[in-house]
Design an enzyme around this catalytic site. Sequence first.
Site, PDB file in Angstrom:
ATOM      1  N   LYS A  80       0.849  -1.197   0.000  1.00  0.00           N
ATOM      2  CA  LYS A  80       0.000   0.000   0.000  1.00  0.00           C
ATOM      3  C   LYS A  80       0.880   1.240   0.000  1.00  0.00           C
ATOM      4  O   LYS A  80       1.876   1.306   0.729  1.00  0.00           O
ATOM      5  CB  LYS A  80      -0.909  -0.014   1.231  1.00  0.00           C
ATOM      6  CG  LYS A  80      -1.949   1.104   1.248  1.00  0.00           C
ATOM      7  CD  LYS A  80      -2.883   0.982   2.443  1.00  0.00           C
ATOM      8  CE  LYS A  80      -3.946   2.066   2.475  1.00  0.00           C
ATOM      9  NZ  LYS A  80      -4.830   1.976   3.637  1.00  0.00           N
ATOM     10  N   SER A 155      -9.773   1.895   2.622  1.00  0.00           N
ATOM     11  CA  SER A 155      -8.883   2.607   1.736  1.00  0.00           C
ATOM     12  C   SER A 155      -7.818   1.728   1.093  1.00  0.00           C
ATOM     13  O   SER A 155      -7.169   2.152   0.141  1.00  0.00           O
ATOM     14  CB  SER A 155      -8.183   3.737   2.496  1.00  0.00           C
ATOM     15  OG  SER A 155      -7.348   3.201   3.526  1.00  0.00           O
ATOM     16  N   SER A 179     -10.075  -0.374   6.841  1.00  0.00           N
ATOM     17  CA  SER A 179      -9.491  -0.279   5.500  1.00  0.00           C
ATOM     18  C   SER A 179      -8.798  -1.520   4.980  1.00  0.00           C
ATOM     19  O   SER A 179      -8.477  -1.571   3.791  1.00  0.00           O
ATOM     20  CB  SER A 179      -8.513   0.885   5.441  1.00  0.00           C
ATOM     21  OG  SER A 179      -9.221   2.063   5.217  1.00  0.00           O
TER      22      SER A 179
HETATM   23  N1  GLN Z   1     -13.460   4.177   5.953  1.00  0.00           N
HETATM   24  C1  GLN Z   1     -12.797   4.620   7.136  1.00  0.00           C
HETATM   25  C2  GLN Z   1     -12.405   6.060   6.977  1.00  0.00           C
HETATM   26  O1  GLN Z   1     -12.705   6.599   5.967  1.00  0.00           O
HETATM   27  C3  GLN Z   1     -11.624   3.771   7.441  1.00  0.00           C
HETATM   28  C4  GLN Z   1     -10.404   4.129   6.715  1.00  0.00           C
HETATM   29  C5  GLN Z   1      -9.213   3.345   7.150  1.00  0.00           C
HETATM   30  O2  GLN Z   1      -9.333   2.323   7.835  1.00  0.00           O
HETATM   31  N2  GLN Z   1      -8.051   3.851   6.790  1.00  0.00           N
HETATM   32  O3  GLN Z   1     -11.814   6.670   7.813  1.00  0.00           O
END
Ligand code: GLN
Length: 488
Positions: A80, A155, A179
């Site tokens: 990532k 994400s 995410s």
């Molecule tokens: N969807 C969540 C957010 O937008 C989680 C994102 C994540 O785990 N980085 O913050």
Amino acid sequence: MDKELYQMTIHELYRLLRDKKVSSQEILHSVFSRIDAVEEKTHAYIALTRDVARQQARDADEKLSKNEGGYLTGIPLGIKDILCTTGIATTCGSKILENFIPPYDATVIQKLKSQTAVFTGKTNMDEFAMGSSNENSFFGPTHNPWDPDRVPGGSSGGSAVAVAADECIAALGTDTGGSIRQPASYCGVVGLKPTYGRVSRFGLIAYASSLDQVGPVTKDVEDAAILLNAVSGYDTNDSTSINRKVPDFTKALGRDLQDLTIGIPKQYFIEGLDPAVEQAVWNAIREIEKQGAVLKDVNLPHTECAVPVYYLIATAEASSNLARYDGVKYGYRSSNETSLLKMYEQTRSEGFGPEVKRRIMLGTYALSAGYYDAYYKKASQVRTLIQQDFVDAYTRCDLIITPTAPTPAFKIGEKANDPLNMYLGDIFTVPANLAGLPAISVPCGFTDAGLPIGLQIIGNLFEEEKMLQCAYCHEQHTQWHLQKPSLV
Ligand code: GLN
């Protein structure tokens, strides 16, 4: 039918490499030919690192020829683009870091390098890991390989797609509020968020420091255990890393479930839960019961507060973490500068996307004098209540099972103009982050339209082994993880 090398798992390739039936360079060649065939459709990567990968594969082959190396030696992995890699641009999905080349490696990267793993490239992601759909990437959205009109989740959507579409053998993601798990569930792969403190955050570009964790995205549970073994461990460079012995997680696989009690929280089977998701999750729970586990109702009464609490704490921490991008130290600088203040303002206005700006404003507001007590402090207090719910629940059970997400993958654009609706979809994943707990998502079925569904297993603190034991047993008795999207 014989499998292509790119379709294989870490543990399958490990055996082939060890027995000298195949070389790392051949595996890499196979993976890159797959990337060349499908990447245009998926956009799983922000950047490919072909030259670095070729050198790593040569080094791995040399190591293997001397019968050295470990499970990950010579295995192509996607990383990532939030994890710092020396000499390789690390953009965090943002314009503001588009040209940022880190002078150091994240600890997890160092650990993979010490095994001579191979890095195929940096995977696509929502900008600064803020999002649940990968639509917030400065570099454009990633497409779900099961239906290219749908999001892959976020994400770590790029990592999940790269694994699901066989564009790497496994990948690293990060999970602040789901995410890793949510994109894993949308893409039909395995995603594991470790206990907070299990894996070093050094070199992980911070979103919300009290919630962020690095973890594996893999094709099956055994690979998740292998990759977790590789990245776990105490790190003096991360003050929140926990000094605790790391077990061999693969040892937990294959144990039966007779000794496990599974908690089922009613707060996770609520209105709005897609009926196909509910059905698939219950089928999985029944299968797990059949394998010897005992089911028990548990109560997590503060679950409904998890989304508002998460979005206050995460944005508050983000507003502070992202203050460092000012055009001075590194990253993008606006050329429209007339004064120092204007330069800061222009750099941040031009460098950040709309979702990141929204969150910085929200977080700054929640922390501001006069509102701090009402928002940030209150959210922190309720966070303790959410943690306490889990402490109480784990006096009655070993693991908690829930859906990973209330719905399958949605259409690209469907929620883009409705951030609140997008945030609400995180309801089942954010509690584990708020409580620091480990959690895994494993494939447990498909909708009629052929979209994958994920089952979430949440463990008690540092009890990844029980979680893997249960996930593996479920996988052994089902075929969901073997299904592949038909991309070409
Ligand atoms: N969807 C969540 C957010 O937008 C989680 C994102 C994540 O785990 N980085 O913050």
